[in-house]
Motif scaffolding. Structure first.
Motif, mmCIF file in Angstrom:
data_model
loop_
_atom_site.group_PDB
_atom_site.id
_atom_site.type_symbol
_atom_site.label_atom_id
_atom_site.label_comp_id
_atom_site.label_asym_id
_atom_site.label_seq_id
_atom_site.Cartn_x
_atom_site.Cartn_y
_atom_site.Cartn_z
ATOM 1 N N ARG A 83 0.823 -1.213 0.000
ATOM 2 C CA ARG A 83 0.000 0.000 0.000
ATOM 3 C C ARG A 83 0.855 1.262 0.000
ATOM 4 N N GLU A 84 2.021 1.181 0.607
ATOM 5 C CA GLU A 84 2.894 2.350 0.706
ATOM 6 C C GLU A 84 3.590 2.678 -0.602
ATOM 7 N N VAL A 85 3.930 1.661 -1.380
ATOM 8 C CA VAL A 85 4.777 1.916 -2.556
ATOM 9 C C VAL A 85 4.039 1.837 -3.887
ATOM 10 N N VAL A 86 2.825 1.273 -3.910
ATOM 11 C CA VAL A 86 2.098 1.117 -5.174
ATOM 12 C C VAL A 86 0.851 1.988 -5.175
ATOM 13 N N VAL A 87 0.691 2.790 -6.217
ATOM 14 C CA VAL A 87 -0.495 3.621 -6.407
ATOM 15 C C VAL A 87 -1.346 2.984 -7.495
ATOM 16 N N VAL A 88 -2.603 2.689 -7.179
ATOM 17 C CA VAL A 88 -3.522 2.070 -8.133
ATOM 18 C C VAL A 88 -4.461 3.135 -8.671
ATOM 19 N N THR A 89 -4.683 3.080 -9.994
ATOM 20 C CA THR A 89 -5.607 4.020 -10.621
ATOM 21 C C THR A 89 -6.946 3.971 -9.890
ATOM 22 N N PRO A 90 -7.467 5.094 -9.438
ATOM 23 C CA PRO A 90 -8.664 5.081 -8.575
ATOM 24 C C PRO A 90 -9.943 4.710 -9.305
ATOM 25 N N LEU A 138 -8.204 -4.258 -4.045
ATOM 26 C CA LEU A 138 -8.096 -5.541 -4.738
ATOM 27 C C LEU A 138 -6.680 -5.764 -5.252
ATOM 28 N N MET A 139 -6.096 -4.753 -5.895
ATOM 29 C CA MET A 139 -4.762 -4.897 -6.460
ATOM 30 C C MET A 139 -3.695 -4.978 -5.375
ATOM 31 N N HIS A 140 -3.838 -4.181 -4.329
ATOM 32 C CA HIS A 140 -2.871 -4.250 -3.231
ATOM 33 C C HIS A 140 -2.859 -5.638 -2.609
ATOM 34 N N ARG A 141 -4.036 -6.186 -2.355
ATOM 35 C CA ARG A 141 -4.115 -7.526 -1.760
ATOM 36 C C ARG A 141 -3.597 -8.592 -2.723
ATOM 37 N N ALA A 142 -3.867 -8.422 -4.005
ATOM 38 C CA ALA A 142 -3.390 -9.389 -4.993
ATOM 39 C C ALA A 142 -1.866 -9.423 -5.024
ATOM 40 N N LEU A 143 -1.235 -8.258 -5.006
ATOM 41 C CA LEU A 143 0.229 -8.200 -5.022
ATOM 42 C C LEU A 143 0.816 -8.827 -3.763
ATOM 43 N N ALA A 144 0.173 -8.577 -2.626
ATOM 44 C CA ALA A 144 0.676 -9.119 -1.365
ATOM 45 C C ALA A 144 0.432 -10.622 -1.266
ATOM 46 N N ASP A 145 -0.771 -11.068 -1.596
ATOM 47 C CA ASP A 145 -1.130 -12.476 -1.424
ATOM 48 C C ASP A 145 -0.356 -13.396 -2.362
ATOM 49 N N THR A 146 -0.022 -12.913 -3.558
ATOM 50 C CA THR A 146 0.703 -13.744 -4.520
ATOM 51 C C THR A 146 2.215 -13.604 -4.391
ATOM 52 N N GLY A 147 2.671 -12.655 -3.556
ATOM 53 C CA GLY A 147 4.113 -12.416 -3.442
ATOM 54 C C GLY A 147 4.697 -11.793 -4.693
ATOM 55 N N LEU A 171 -5.860 -12.835 -12.711
ATOM 56 C CA LEU A 171 -5.523 -12.423 -14.078
ATOM 57 C C LEU A 171 -6.779 -12.007 -14.823
ATOM 58 N N GLY A 172 -7.862 -12.741 -14.606
ATOM 59 C CA GLY A 172 -9.118 -12.391 -15.249
ATOM 60 C C GLY A 172 -9.653 -11.048 -14.785
ATOM 61 N N LEU A 173 -9.527 -10.752 -13.493
ATOM 62 C CA LEU A 173 -9.988 -9.464 -12.971
ATOM 63 C C LEU A 173 -9.182 -8.312 -13.566
ATOM 64 N N VAL A 174 -7.871 -8.498 -13.667
ATOM 65 C CA VAL A 174 -7.022 -7.472 -14.275
ATOM 66 C C VAL A 174 -7.445 -7.239 -15.724
ATOM 67 N N ALA A 175 -7.618 -8.319 -16.472
ATOM 68 C CA ALA A 175 -8.017 -8.198 -17.877
ATOM 69 C C ALA A 175 -9.394 -7.545 -18.009
ATOM 70 N N ASP A 176 -10.313 -7.893 -17.116
ATOM 71 C CA ASP A 176 -11.661 -7.318 -17.181
ATOM 72 C C ASP A 176 -11.635 -5.805 -16.970
ATOM 73 N N HIS A 177 -10.779 -5.333 -16.071
ATOM 74 C CA HIS A 177 -10.666 -3.890 -15.840
ATOM 75 C C HIS A 177 -10.034 -3.179 -17.042
ATOM 76 N N LEU A 178 -9.021 -3.804 -17.633
ATOM 77 C CA LEU A 178 -8.300 -3.143 -18.715
ATOM 78 C C LEU A 178 -9.060 -3.178 -20.043
ATOM 79 N N VAL A 179 -9.789 -4.263 -20.302
ATOM 80 C CA VAL A 179 -10.408 -4.424 -21.616
ATOM 81 C C VAL A 179 -11.454 -3.345 -21.888
ATOM 82 N N THR A 180 -12.011 -2.754 -20.846
ATOM 83 C CA THR A 180 -13.020 -1.708 -21.037
ATOM 84 C C THR A 180 -12.398 -0.411 -21.541
ATOM 85 N N ARG A 181 -11.071 -0.335 -21.547
ATOM 86 C CA ARG A 181 -10.399 0.914 -21.916
ATOM 87 C C ARG A 181 -10.026 0.988 -23.397
#
Length: 220
Positions: free
Chosen positions: A13-20, A27-36, A67-77
């Motif tokens: 949470r301290e070092v990564v900024v997620v597009t609001p 979701l992204m912060h937890r994904a990065l932490a949980d997967t290492g 991976l599917g959640l990441v793709a779902d967020h990006l594909v709308t762009r």
């Protein structure tokens, strides 16, 4: 040599900024932490900068759900008329493949050189003049690694429909390339103020004699 470790949730949470977008940062912060996927150490990046952190996208992509959640967020762009997705021969393939399936597009894979940088030639697939091409990668520093992919599409006379990456550590640098190339694009996260990119002569770890992992991309 500095020990390599994974970053815990508070550090992420301290070092990564997620597009609001609604619900996305947590979701992204937890994904990065949980997967290492967020590593702490001493890394050398393609652009020549050194950093204490590195995102190992392959670790996150092992979870089909994430991976599917990441793709779902990006594909709308991007527009739905994409015919081909081009990715480098690296961990970016996993994101590109997920996006291609959602768009009903074919996938083309660019070769990478000995430093794991994309080259202006194809390893697999094809790009035709009539194609509308989506350029995809996992994590870029300034976005400079996208230049060979964009050039490869131009070499074949096709149209770049957009550029999507999971992370652009230098958000302004990434957006500057998109503006200069006059192509749309988006990303989900950037390096926050606590995630510093330094030149080797400004790097405290180098001053202590701690050699970086070069190239860090090999961790993917």
């Amino acid at each position: 040599m500095r020990r390599l470790r994974t970053a815990a949730l508070d550090e992420v949470r301290e070092v990564v900024v997620v597009t609001p977008r609604r619900g996305l940062p947590e979701l992204m912060h937890r994904a990065l932490a949980d997967t290492g996927a967020l590593l702490h150490g001493h890394f050398g990046l393609h652009g020549g900068k050194h950093t204490d952190y590195f995102i190992r996208f392959r670790a996150l992509s092992r979870s089909a759900e994430l991976l599917g959640l990441v793709a779902d967020h990006l594909v709308t762009r991007v527009d739905a008329d994409v015919t081909t997705v081009i990715v480098p021969e690296s961990a970016g393939f996993f994101l590109g493949d997920a996006l291609a399936k959602r768009l009903g597009a074919t996938i083309a894979v660019a070769r990478t050189d000995l430093q794991r940088r994309p080259a202006r030639s194809l390893y697999n697939g094809a790009i035709l003049k009539t194609d509308r091409v989506l350029v995809v990668n996992d994590v870029v520093t300034t976005g400079a690694s996208l230049e060979p992919l964009l050039d490869l599409v131009a070499d074949r006379g096709a149209t770049v429909s957009g550029v999507l990456v999971f992370g652009a550590l230098d958000g302004p640098g990434f957006r500057a390339i998109l503006n200069r190339r006059q192509v749309p694009g988006d990303h989900l996260l950037e390096a926050g103020p606590a995630w510093v990119l330094r030149t080797p002569d400004e790097c405290p770890a180098c001053a202590r004699g701690d050699l970086p992992l070069l190239p860090a991309a090999e961790l993917n």
